[in-house]
Design an enzyme around this catalytic site. Structure first.
Site, PDB file in Angstrom:
ATOM      1  N   SER A 116     -24.954 -12.250 -13.869  1.00 32.88           N
ATOM      2  CA  SER A 116     -26.226 -11.908 -14.496  1.00 32.88           C
ATOM      3  C   SER A 116     -26.979 -13.128 -14.989  1.00 32.88           C
ATOM      4  CB  SER A 116     -25.920 -10.996 -15.677  1.00 32.88           C
ATOM      5  OG  SER A 116     -27.079 -10.796 -16.430  1.00 32.88           O
ATOM      6  N   TYR A 140     -22.801  -9.307 -23.798  1.00 34.84           N
ATOM      7  CA  TYR A 140     -22.813  -8.913 -22.382  1.00 34.84           C
ATOM      8  C   TYR A 140     -22.825 -10.155 -21.483  1.00 34.84           C
ATOM      9  CZ  TYR A 140     -24.803  -7.598 -17.920  1.00 34.84           C
ATOM     10  OH  TYR A 140     -25.041  -7.487 -16.575  1.00 34.84           O
ATOM     11  N   LYS A 144     -19.897 -11.718 -18.710  1.00 36.58           N
ATOM     12  CA  LYS A 144     -20.141 -12.062 -17.299  1.00 36.58           C
ATOM     13  C   LYS A 144     -19.780 -13.524 -17.042  1.00 36.58           C
ATOM     14  CE  LYS A 144     -21.700  -8.156 -15.619  1.00 36.58           C
ATOM     15  NZ  LYS A 144     -21.437  -7.506 -14.342  1.00 36.58           N
TER      16      LYS A 144
END
Ligand code: UFG
Length: 328
Positions: A116, A140, A144
Site C-alpha cells: 500500500s 495499517y 503492510k
C-alpha cells in the site's frame, strides 16, 4: 493454478474476474469476514477458510495443484487500525506468516502481494517513487511494511519470489456493473459520495479543510480496480519467467483533492452532493500521489482508466444499480 486469498473482497473479486476472463485457473480462499460470496466469478472454486488455518491452506494447495498465490486477505481501514491495532497486527501480520508457512511447507514459490501507499506515510514529496522513504503514519501502513520486510527474509532463506504492489487509492467497479465496492461500514471516499448520490446517505463529511494543499483537503491518487488486476497478472507472469523479487507503485500519477473528487462526481452523476466539513481522521497523510514509471517500464503496465471521470463513472454504474451493495 493460482490461489487468491481474500478473493471475495473488493480488490480480490475484480482480480479473479480478470483472471477468469483470460482463462487463467484460479481458486478463491476467503473467510467471508468482509468479503461477499456473490462477488466470486461463476465457475471459480471457492474454499471458505481462514488464513490462520495452515492445514486447510496446505490441503487446498495440494488439491488444486497451486503454484502461485495472490494475497489480498487483510484488513484495510486506516482509521480502524489506529483505534484497534491488535486486530491489524494479528490478522495482517500474523495471518500473512501463517500463509507463508503453508506456502513454504508445500513448496509454493510465487507470491503477488497487496501492499500500500500507506507504507510511505507523509513523505512531503510530489511524486512518490519506490525509493521514497517508507515511514507509515498509520498502524495499517505499518502492518503492510512489516509484511514487505519479512518477505525479503523469506526470499533470502527459502527462495520465495514475490512482487509487492503498493496501491494508491483503489476505486471504480467492473465494466459490467455486476461487482463493485461494498464495505460495511463504508469508509472510502468515492463510494460514500456515490451513496449520497444514490440516496442512501444524507451527506459527505469532508475530513478537514486545513491541510497544506491548495484547497485544504487531502490529495489522493485514484487507480481503477481493473488496472490493478491487470498489474497482478503481469507481476505473476514476470515472476514465473524468472524475475527477481521486487516492488512497484500503482497509481495514475495525478492527485485529486477531496473537494475535486466531489465536484467530478457531481458532473458525472448530474446530482448535487451535500457536504459538510468535519474534523480530521487520525492517520491521514495530506498528499499521496504515485510515480508508476517503474512498473510501466519493467512490466509494460499502462492504466486503461486514466481519468477520474472514467473511474467514477464505472463506480456509479455499480452504485446506481446496487444501492445496498450485495444485499437485496
Ligand atoms: N475522506 C473524507 N470523508 C470521508 C472519507 C474519506 O474526507 O467520508 C477523505 C480522507 O480523509 C482521505 C480521502 O478522503 O483524505 C480518501 O480516503 P479513503 O478512506 O477513501 O482512502 P485512504 O486514502 O484513507 O486509504 C485508502 C485505502 C488504504 C490505502 C490508502 C493508500 O483504504 O487501504 O488508500 O492511499 F492504504
Amino acid at each position: 493454478m493460482i490461489l487468491v486469498t481474500g478473493g471475495a473482497g473488493y480488490i480480490g473479486s475484480h482480480c479473479v474476474r480478470e483472471l477468469k476472463e483470460r482463462n487463467i485457473d484460479v481458486v478463491v480462499y476467503d473467510n467471508l469476514s468482509t468479503g461477499h460470496v456473490e462477488s466470486i466469478a461463476e465457475g471459480v472454486p471457492f474454499i471458505k477458510g481462514d488464513i490462520f488455518d495452515v492445514e486447510l491452506l496446505r490441503s487446498t494447495i495440494r488439491k488444486y495443484n497451486v503454484d502461485s498465490v495472490i494475497h489480498f486477505a487483510a484488513y484495510s481501514l486506516v482509521g480502524e487500525s489506529m483505534s484497534n491495532p491488535a486486530k491489524y497486527y494479528h490478522n495482517n501480520v500474523a495471518g500473512t506468516l501463517s500463509l507463508l508457512d503453508a506456502m513454504t511447507k508445500e513448496g509454493v514459490k510465487y507470491l503477488v502481494f497487496s501492499s500500500s501507499a500507506a507504507t510511505y506515510g507523509d513523505t512531503g514529496e510530489g511524486l512518490i517513487t519506490e525509493e521514497s522513504p517508507q515511514r507509515p503514519t498509520s498502524v495499517y501502513g505499518q502492518t503492510k511494511l512489516m509484511m514487505e520486510q519479512f518477505m525479503q527474509d523469506y526470499d533470502k532463506a527459502y527462495g520465495l519470489k514475490y512482487v509487492a504492489l503498493r496501491y494508491f487509492n483503489a476505486a471504480g467497479a467492473h465494466a459490467s456493473g455486476e461487482i463493485g465496492e461494498a464495505h460495511n461500514p463504508e469508509t472510502h471516499l468515492i463510494p460514500i459520495i456515490l451513496q449520497v448520490a444514490n440516496g442512501t446517505r444524507d451527506h459527505i463529511g469532508i475530513f478537514d479543510e486545513d491541510y497544506p494543499t491548495p484547497d485544504g483537503t487531502c490529495i489522493r491518487d485514484y487507480i481503477h480496480i481493473t488496472d490493478l488486476a491487470d498489474a497482478h497478472i503481469r507481476a505473476l507472469d514476470y515472476l514465473k519467467a524468472g524475475g527477481r523479487s521486487t516492488h512497484y507503485n500503482l497509481g495514475n500519477g495525478n492527485g485529486f483533492s477531496v473537494k475535486e473528487v466531489i465536484d467530478v462526481t457531481e458532473r458525472v452523476t448530474g446530482i448535487k452532493i451535500k457536504r459538510a466539513i468535519e474534523p480530521r481522521r487520525p492517520g491521514d497523510p495530506a498528499t499521496l500521489v504515485a510515480s508508476s514509471e517503474k512498473i510501466k517500464r519493467e512490466l509494460g503496465w499502462k492504466p486503461r482508466y486514466d481519468s477520474l471521470e472514467s473511474i467514477i463513472s464505472s463506480a456509479w454504474k455499480w452504485h446506481s444499480t446496487h444501492p445496498h451493495g450485495y444485499e437485496k
